[in-house]
Scaffold this motif. Structure first.
Motif, PDB file in Angstrom:
ATOM      1  N   GLY A 118      17.554  41.352 -18.884  1.00 11.70           N
ATOM      2  CA  GLY A 118      18.961  41.823 -18.772  1.00 11.70           C
ATOM      3  C   GLY A 118      19.728  40.616 -18.034  1.00 11.70           C
ATOM      4  N   LEU A 119      19.006  40.350 -16.778  1.00  8.96           N
ATOM      5  CA  LEU A 119      19.559  39.476 -15.932  1.00  8.96           C
ATOM      6  C   LEU A 119      19.630  38.235 -16.607  1.00  8.96           C
ATOM      7  CD1 LEU A 119      17.934  40.257 -12.578  1.00  8.96           C
ATOM      8  CD2 LEU A 119      19.940  40.847 -13.241  1.00  8.96           C
ATOM      9  N   ALA A 177      19.859  37.532 -19.720  1.00  6.43           N
ATOM     10  CA  ALA A 177      20.896  37.701 -20.934  1.00  6.43           C
ATOM     11  C   ALA A 177      22.570  37.561 -20.189  1.00  6.43           C
ATOM     12  CB  ALA A 177      20.882  38.840 -21.542  1.00  6.43           C
ATOM     13  N   ILE A 178      22.515  38.036 -19.054  1.00  4.66           N
ATOM     14  CA  ILE A 178      23.909  37.954 -18.447  1.00  4.66           C
ATOM     15  C   ILE A 178      24.074  36.394 -17.843  1.00  4.66           C
ATOM     16  CG2 ILE A 178      24.856  38.580 -16.427  1.00  4.66           C
ATOM     17  CD1 ILE A 178      23.631  41.572 -16.286  1.00  4.66           C
ATOM     18  N   ALA A 179      22.914  35.734 -17.382  1.00 10.08           N
ATOM     19  CA  ALA A 179      22.947  34.427 -16.915  1.00 10.08           C
ATOM     20  C   ALA A 179      23.436  33.510 -18.259  1.00 10.08           C
ATOM     21  CB  ALA A 179      21.641  34.024 -16.294  1.00 10.08           C
ATOM     22  N   ALA A 182      23.871  36.083 -26.023  1.00 15.38           N
ATOM     23  CA  ALA A 182      22.552  36.355 -25.784  1.00 15.38           C
ATOM     24  C   ALA A 182      22.503  37.963 -25.644  1.00 15.38           C
ATOM     25  CB  ALA A 182      22.100  35.845 -24.581  1.00 15.38           C
ATOM     26  N   ARG A 183      21.124  38.367 -26.056  1.00 14.99           N
ATOM     27  CA  ARG A 183      21.067  39.884 -25.990  1.00 14.99           C
ATOM     28  C   ARG A 183      19.500  40.145 -25.515  1.00 14.99           C
ATOM     29  NH1 ARG A 183      20.403  44.798 -30.131  1.00 14.99           N
ATOM     30  NH2 ARG A 183      18.689  45.223 -28.221  1.00 14.99           N
ATOM     31  N   SER A 184      19.359  41.135 -24.547  1.00 17.21           N
ATOM     32  CA  SER A 184      17.973  41.404 -24.310  1.00 17.21           C
ATOM     33  C   SER A 184      17.300  42.250 -25.411  1.00 17.21           C
ATOM     34  CB  SER A 184      17.951  42.164 -22.858  1.00 17.21           C
ATOM     35  OG  SER A 184      18.695  43.477 -23.030  1.00 17.21           O
ATOM     36  N   LEU A 226      25.035  37.677 -10.455  1.00 14.80           N
ATOM     37  CA  LEU A 226      25.041  36.763 -11.752  1.00 14.80           C
ATOM     38  C   LEU A 226      26.584  36.516 -12.325  1.00 14.80           C
ATOM     39  CD1 LEU A 226      21.749  37.490 -13.326  1.00 14.80           C
ATOM     40  CD2 LEU A 226      22.474  35.262 -12.311  1.00 14.80           C
ATOM     41  N   GLU A 270      23.745  44.655 -20.849  1.00  8.53           N
ATOM     42  CA  GLU A 270      22.712  44.026 -20.012  1.00  8.53           C
ATOM     43  C   GLU A 270      22.497  44.877 -18.880  1.00  8.53           C
ATOM     44  OE1 GLU A 270      20.749  42.670 -21.764  1.00  8.53           O
ATOM     45  OE2 GLU A 270      21.853  41.890 -23.593  1.00  8.53           O
ATOM     46  N   THR A 290      20.475  47.946 -19.433  1.00  7.68           N
ATOM     47  CA  THR A 290      19.248  47.539 -19.571  1.00  7.68           C
ATOM     48  C   THR A 290      18.375  47.254 -18.278  1.00  7.68           C
ATOM     49  OG1 THR A 290      19.540  46.467 -21.578  1.00  7.68           O
ATOM     50  CG2 THR A 290      17.510  45.901 -20.568  1.00  7.68           C
ATOM     51  N   VAL A 291      19.270  46.688 -17.414  1.00  9.55           N
ATOM     52  CA  VAL A 291      18.770  46.416 -16.154  1.00  9.55           C
ATOM     53  C   VAL A 291      18.717  47.519 -15.081  1.00  9.55           C
ATOM     54  CG1 VAL A 291      19.118  45.036 -13.827  1.00  9.55           C
ATOM     55  CG2 VAL A 291      19.477  44.032 -16.110  1.00  9.55           C
TER      56      VAL A 291
END
Lengths: 407, 407
Positions: A79-80, A82-84, A92-94, B57, B65, B68-69
């Motif tokens: 998740g992190l 994908a956010i970055a 992007a996706r997780s 972030l 996301e 998800t986290v």
């Protein structure tokens, strides 16, 4: 345009700054026109904390619940990351193991990947999105989360690379490639541009632990080209490929060592048929893996048998053998944990004679006594006193012409 | 034999010792012959860390996301609690939202539960296994993890209780029940044995934050009996039930207060039709919720309008109104954050006249000026100067006969 799987280990995603660094590296590949999927481990330290909690609650915890707990480490990183990536302007996706799905068997804690459906991932990559996939985890029978065991993220990356038919699987880690030997012992060790799957397997099995062994086996089977490179420096790494791709084949590719074994000698066994089964049967039944074995015939109808086991298994091995003493009939056990296994590895050894002789001569010149010898098609290993480890590795590295030119 | 859902919040599972304590409490219910399902929150602090990483972030992170986290916090607790239960000899397994499944809409970060399939859970409970369910999370469209927003674990527990047709949903928390008022202000506040859903909703909306408002609404709709009790002490809590179950109905059940509002007065607006829409339209468009409203007609064709907004929204409300000043046509804005809202709540108010008069008289006797009044069927609220909060709450608690007998 290539399709690449990029895998980042725990130290490469240890904190938010490093995750941002990962995002920038991925962005560069995307901007170069490649289709990219990312596989991530848990932030370093996270898994240890989760494991500790399970163990503190119960040393004999349910492996299914253990998997549920520890798999969260990778989920957080997906998740992190994908956010970055999104912050860098990269779509992007997780993806968790169950979402893809990555189907495994039900061996919780050390599950084997059975099948990965790459269709959804390929579709997203072709549409320009970067899948960020949780390494180390999958989904087993009855829809339960499984994990692949320590180092399993390498395996995930290779399996996913095979499933999406990637041109390359890049393993980013805290070393910058695979070396002819340990650079801490031999400063003139050279980084290998290419190494074959088989050599990598032999090197891994004798202590050069850059890639998890099962991931190399899978890459060899699925013909996935693997690159090992540093996530902190900006330079090419080492390619692990089919040996057909290796044009210039040195006779010996690398020198490896391991201090993780111990030697056991059984004195004066009856030299009867089936004696080996009497010795190694009980050890195997007690989960003691035996590696090198030699047997010396005595003059009086007895024999001595020497072999190595993992150092951690030594007490259990001694107990097991003592318990079976009447059946085996040995006179006494000698145990020696002060040994090292030194190996030379190279696919060129198949077609060159006399390679091992150079090893024996070199060690003899240095006055190093060889206690046990074992050979395979592309490897020769010797057991020596542990205090000679560095001396032996250095001498062999030079003898086989592996030293880098002096600066 | 009853079927019970037991929900434990973050402070109740904050560390391994507390998780062990949870396991012992669950075991007691199981041993009493009940069918039990458990709903857990993340270990306290865990969610905040996960949220902080996402925000650091990117302040505008992808809500998918983020979900998800942060959903990993509850996942960890489910596994650890299942292990703790097994250690106590209670058969248990963890369930994530996607495994049940708990279907939600796609409003990531504040998803609404749409459907829960209770079949698998009921089957396990009937077989003597305790499902340990991750609160706060579900699965939305496209198989993505969703979260229900802060306090969502209460909502999960009530929704699951409805899905498995539980006789009761026990919410274990760090207070031991619902009180007639805040015991920190009135030491003689009494714990309520029973309180109706509607009263609980009014109490929650004015600051008695024991249960998340949406979970009470859902319990009322689905007729789920909810018990609030302490996870640290061993005594009965308060039952939140349908008012039919409440035999003895006092006129006023509780006195609540809130210091979270601020007062705004617009001076000398033109007293024309549609003026309220001109004031409250822009506020609503800017996500400012307005609560109490009064309007005083002046003699000169102008009017004064007073209303309250959330204290945190005050700057945005002032900006919004100033931006719309020409259209609204007020002379000036007065803002006062130094106010408190005091409410008396009770289903008995429906059938008793003169209840509010007692409130006004009591406050007048203490010399407390009432700035704004608002009423609903089972609640009367007044806005007063914040410095009178404790005085007003204490006086009203006594006036309505709520004080516990002196020791």
């Amino acid at each position: 345009m290539a399709r690449i799987v990029m895998k980042f280990g725990g130290t490469s995603v240890a904190d938010l700054d490093r995750i941002r660094n990962v995002a920038r590296r991925v962005k560069r590949e995307v901007e170069a026109g490649h289709e990219v999927a990312v596989v991530v481990s848990a932030m370093s330290g996270a898994t240890n904390q989760l494991v500790a909690w399970c163990t503190q609650l119960s040393p004999l915890h349910d492996a299914r619940e253990y998997d549920t707990v520890v798999a969260t480490g990778e989920q957080v990183t997906t998740g992190l990351t994908a956010i970055a990536l999104q912050t860098e302007g990269v779509d992007a996706r997780s993806w968790q193991g169950w979402q893809i799905p990555i189907r495994t068997d039900g061996s919780h804690g050390k599950a084997r990947v059975e099948e990965i459906d790459g269709a959804a991932l390929i579709e997203r990559m072709q549409a320009g999105q970067v899948p960020v996939i949780a390494g180390f985890q999958g989904i087993g029978p009855r829809e339960r989360i499984t994990t692949l065991g320590r180092g399993g993220s390498d395996l995930s990356a290779v399996a996913i690379a095979a499933a999406v038919k990637a041109d390359r699987c890049d393993i980013y880690t805290d070393v910058d490639g695979i070396y002819t030997t340990d650079p801490r012992i031999v400063p003139r060790a050279r980084k290998l541009e290419r190494v074959s799957f088989e050599e990598m397997l032999e090197l891994a099995s004798v202590g050069a632990k850059v890639l998890q062994t099962r991931s190399v086996e899978l890459a060899m089977k699925q013909k996935v080209r693997v690159q090992v490179l540093s996530s902190f420096e900006d330079k090419p790494g080492s390619l692990v490929v089919d040996e057909d791709e290796i044009v210039e084949q040195p006779v010996v590719t690398g020198v490896a060592y391991s201090r993780d074994e111990a030697k056991i000698t059984l004195r004066r066994l009856p030299d009867t048929p089936g004696i080996a089964a009497h010795v190694f049967g009980p050890l195997s039944a007690n989960n003691v893996n035996v590696d090198m074995i030699v047997q010396n015939l005595g003059a009086d109808g007895t024999t001595d048998m020497t072999f190595t086991v993992g150092k951690a298994d030594l007490p259990r091995a001694q107990e097991t053998l003592n318990a079976a003493r009447d059946k085996i009939g040995f006179e006494k056990i000698l145990a020696d944990p002060e040994v090292a296994k030194i190996s030379i590895v190279g696919i060129g050894m198949r077609s060159h004679a006399g390679v091992a002789a150079t090893m024996f001569n070199t060690l003899a010149e240095k006055g190093i006594n060889i206690q046990v010898i074992s050979t395979s098609e592309i490897k020769t290993s010797v057991l020596i006193g542990v205090e000679y480890t560095e001396l032996a590795v250095r001498a062999l590295h030079t003898a086989y012409g592996l030293d880098a030119p002096a600066n």
